[in-house]
Scaffold this motif. Structure first.
Motif, short mmCIF file in Angstrom:
data_model
loop_
_atom_site.label_atom_id
_atom_site.label_comp_id
_atom_site.label_asym_id
_atom_site.label_seq_id
_atom_site.Cartn_x
_atom_site.Cartn_y
_atom_site.Cartn_z
N LYS A 19 12.82 4.24 7.20
CA LYS A 19 14.18 4.16 7.45
C LYS A 19 14.13 2.79 6.93
O LYS A 19 15.39 2.25 5.88
CB LYS A 19 15.30 4.51 8.64
N THR A 20 13.69 1.96 7.27
CA THR A 20 14.34 -0.15 6.62
C THR A 20 14.01 -0.11 5.77
O THR A 20 14.76 -0.92 4.93
CB THR A 20 12.80 -0.88 7.90
N ALA A 21 12.21 0.28 4.73
CA ALA A 21 12.58 0.39 3.36
C ALA A 21 13.68 1.41 2.49
O ALA A 21 14.16 0.76 1.90
CB ALA A 21 11.29 0.88 2.68
N ILE A 60 13.26 9.83 3.44
CA ILE A 60 14.83 8.64 3.29
C ILE A 60 14.64 7.92 2.56
O ILE A 60 15.63 7.63 1.73
CB ILE A 60 15.15 8.40 5.20
N GLN A 61 13.74 7.41 1.98
CA GLN A 61 13.76 6.86 0.98
C GLN A 61 13.50 6.96 -0.52
O GLN A 61 15.01 6.39 -1.28
CB GLN A 61 12.24 6.03 0.53
N ALA A 62 13.51 8.21 -0.76
CA ALA A 62 13.81 8.75 -2.12
C ALA A 62 15.28 8.94 -2.38
O ALA A 62 15.51 9.79 -3.01
CB ALA A 62 13.31 10.46 -2.00
N THR A 121 13.42 6.02 13.77
CA THR A 121 11.99 4.96 13.46
C THR A 121 11.10 5.48 12.94
O THR A 121 10.75 6.51 13.83
CB THR A 121 11.77 3.81 14.87
N GLY A 122 10.22 4.95 12.40
CA GLY A 122 9.00 6.16 11.55
C GLY A 122 8.98 7.00 10.67
O GLY A 122 8.12 6.68 9.98
N THR A 123 9.89 6.96 9.65
CA THR A 123 11.18 8.03 8.58
C THR A 123 10.45 6.89 7.70
O THR A 123 10.25 7.35 6.53
CB THR A 123 12.46 8.05 9.06
N GLY A 126 0.95 -1.66 -0.26
CA GLY A 126 -0.18 0.22 -0.17
C GLY A 126 0.87 1.46 0.18
O GLY A 126 0.25 2.57 0.50
N TYR A 127 1.89 1.43 0.01
CA TYR A 127 3.17 2.67 -0.14
C TYR A 127 3.02 2.57 -2.27
O TYR A 127 2.93 2.66 -2.07
CB TYR A 127 4.31 2.15 0.10
N ASP A 128 2.31 4.36 -1.62
CA ASP A 128 2.89 5.17 -3.65
C ASP A 128 3.94 5.77 -3.37
O ASP A 128 4.38 6.18 -4.27
CB ASP A 128 1.56 5.22 -3.68
P1 AMP Z 1 10.31 2.30 9.86
O1 AMP Z 1 10.39 4.62 9.69
O2 AMP Z 1 11.08 1.90 8.58
O3 AMP Z 1 9.88 2.00 11.61
O4 AMP Z 1 8.80 2.37 8.86
C1 AMP Z 1 7.20 3.61 9.79
C2 AMP Z 1 6.85 2.56 8.97
O5 AMP Z 1 7.01 3.30 7.88
C3 AMP Z 1 6.45 1.41 8.67
O6 AMP Z 1 5.40 0.58 9.31
C4 AMP Z 1 6.34 0.72 7.12
O7 AMP Z 1 5.24 -0.64 7.30
C5 AMP Z 1 5.73 2.13 7.16
N1 AMP Z 1 6.36 2.74 5.43
C6 AMP Z 1 7.91 2.96 4.69
N2 AMP Z 1 7.53 3.08 4.33
C7 AMP Z 1 6.69 3.70 3.71
C8 AMP Z 1 6.14 4.47 2.48
N3 AMP Z 1 6.47 4.38 1.67
N4 AMP Z 1 4.89 4.53 2.11
C9 AMP Z 1 3.28 4.04 3.41
N5 AMP Z 1 4.40 3.58 4.23
C10 AMP Z 1 5.51 3.33 5.13
#
Ligand code: AMP
Length: 428
Positions: free
Chosen positions: A51-53, A27-29, A47-49, A20-22
């Motif tokens: 960052k993991t993805a 941080i990902q960009a 956490t929450g940004t 469901g991410y669009d």
């Molecule tokens: P993190 O900061 O890696 O712990 O991620 C925080 C939450 O954001 C996790 O529940 C992810 O599934 C969600 N998330 C990560 N990237 C996106 C994104 N691009 N769009 C929507 N949700 C995201």
């Protein structure tokens, strides 16, 4: 911006869509192209940004794009180190989700559970290993692990790893890896210790920093009580008593200050205990248990002690002394008012700390309301005194307890391992 333009293959984009991410988070960009380019990365993100993805998506892409290592066995190609079991489990779950359409295998490894299932899994072959440092080294010592083919190392929440005293373990792990590899370091804060680690580890890294999430939670009421240095304890006792506060987490800058304050509050008839790095783990566990159970009105803590333990959603946080590092203010008040509950964070500020206060207000982009308590008006002619920067309180320094960092009075490896596993028991 969409994920499609970042250079990730269709099977990864499909998994991302299914979640469901669009739109990529900031941080990902930034991190995805940086990691895909093959260079090292130093990223400031909590956490929450997302960052993991931010590191997992390009890591998967690279694993797929790079030629597979020769040989029959699947070598470990990516190692992700995390400070806690919980984070290791979360990260590995993300790896599985983002990589669900790819023929890659991942595994999570942490202590406190049996070794044998982990050994069996390792034997079957793993591309991506997510681990806490202690258990990783246990496996290494037993000869279960070959890290000589690692192409990428990720240190996640590196600041927390240092706070928890993992620096020696990290060094040992680094020595097991091939010199030629890609390194990614994620940290919510940049203390001198983190900078030193980054200098040693990273080669011309790309630098990314994203805004702190939740810089000041809306649900936390923040207030400054201007007061003279010598009258802080008296004012704290009054506030606790008059407002009938319970479960108050009070922060001091030093261990000695924490001890002294807890004792003085006790003399004022307020039940209080101190927790800090010099206390035994059992003393800390006892204090925390009593505090959580509501038997202890006040818990006095240093920043480092408080970071290693799970106490949150508290009604009251008091900054008896402002932290030397502004970011710690945000960490401290983050202990209160979570999940929609209301919290209150008050700071007792004397003339010595006005500069620190200005730094905090700049960081959180907000001026905090002042309230002078009648009878505690600060002396308008008081002169600021320097804030002591003793050996255990050196300026902006943060990270592992000083005795670890300096190498003096450091416990033996065995003691250290035991101490670490005990502290894990508390954080877990
Ligand atoms: P993190 O900061 O890696 O712990 O991620 C925080 C939450 O954001 C996790 O529940 C992810 O599934 C969600 N998330 C990560 N990237 C996106 C994104 N691009 N769009 C929507 N949700 C995201």
């Amino acid at each position: 911006m969409s994920f499609d333009s970042l250079g990730l293959r269709a099977d990864i984009l499909r998994a991302v869509r299914e979640l469901g991410y669009d739109t990529p988070t900031p941080i990902q960009a930034q991190a995805i192209p940086a990691v895909l380019s093959g260079g090292d990365l130093l990223a400031g993100a909590q956490t929450g940004t997302g960052k993991t993805a931010g590191f997992t998506l390009p890591m998967l892409e690279r694993l797929m794009a790079m030629p597979k290592p020769e040989g029959k066995r699947r070598p470990i190609r990516v190692l992700v180190l995390t400070p806690t079991r919980e984070l290791a489990a979360q990260v590995e779950e993300s790896v599985q989700q983002y990589g669900k359409h790819l023929p890659l295998r991942s595994m999570v490894m942490f202590g406190g559970v049996g070794m044998q299932p982990q050994i069996d899994k390792l034997r079957r072959g793993v591309d991506i290993l997510v681990a806490t440092p202690g258990r990783l080294l246990d496996h290494q010592q037993q000869g279960n692990l070959d890290l000589s083919k690692v192409e990428m190392l990720v240190l996640d929440e590196a600041d927390r790893m240092l706070d928890m005293g993992f620096i020696h373990d990290i060094r040992k792990v680094l020595a097991l890896l091939p010199r030629q590899r890609q390194n990614l370091l994620f940290s919510a804060t940049f203390s001198d210790d983190i900078k030193a680690l980054a200098d040693r580890l990273l080669n011309k890294p790309a630098l990314i920093e994203v805004a702190r999430r939740n810089a000041t939670a809306e649900t936390v009421a923040q207030k400054i009580y201007p007061v003279d240095r010598e009258r802080k304890r008296e004012l704290l006792s009054k506030l606790v008593r008059d407002n009938n506060w319970y479960q108050v987490l009070v922060f001091t800058r030093t261990k000695h200050g924490a001890n002294r304050l807890a004792e003085q509050l006790g003399k004022d008839g307020i039940s209080a205990m101190a927790i800090h790095g010099n206390k035994s783990q059992s003393a800390r566990t006892r204090a925390l248990g009593a505090f959580k159970a509501g038997e202890l009105q006040v818990l006095v803590a240093t920043d480092i002690a408080a970071r290693g333990i799970d106490i949150s959603e508290l009604p009251h946080v008091v900054n008896y002394e402002l932290p030397n590092v502004s970011e710690d203010y945000v960490h401290r008040i983050g202990r209160t008012g979570r999940a929609g509950s209301n919290g209150e964070a008050v700071s007792l500020v004397c003339v010595d700390e006005l500069k620190l206060l200005a730094g905090i207000e700049k960081l959180i982009k907000r001026k905090l309301p002042r309230e002078v308590v009648p009878g505690f008006e600060p002396d308008p002619n008081a002169k600021p005194e320097p804030i002591p920067n003793g050996r255990n309180n050196a300026g902006k320094r943060r990270g592992p307890p000083r005795q670890n960092a300096s190498g003096k009075a450091r416990p033996s490896g065995g003691q250290q391992r035991r101490r670490r596993s005990r502290s894990k028991a508390v954080t877990a």
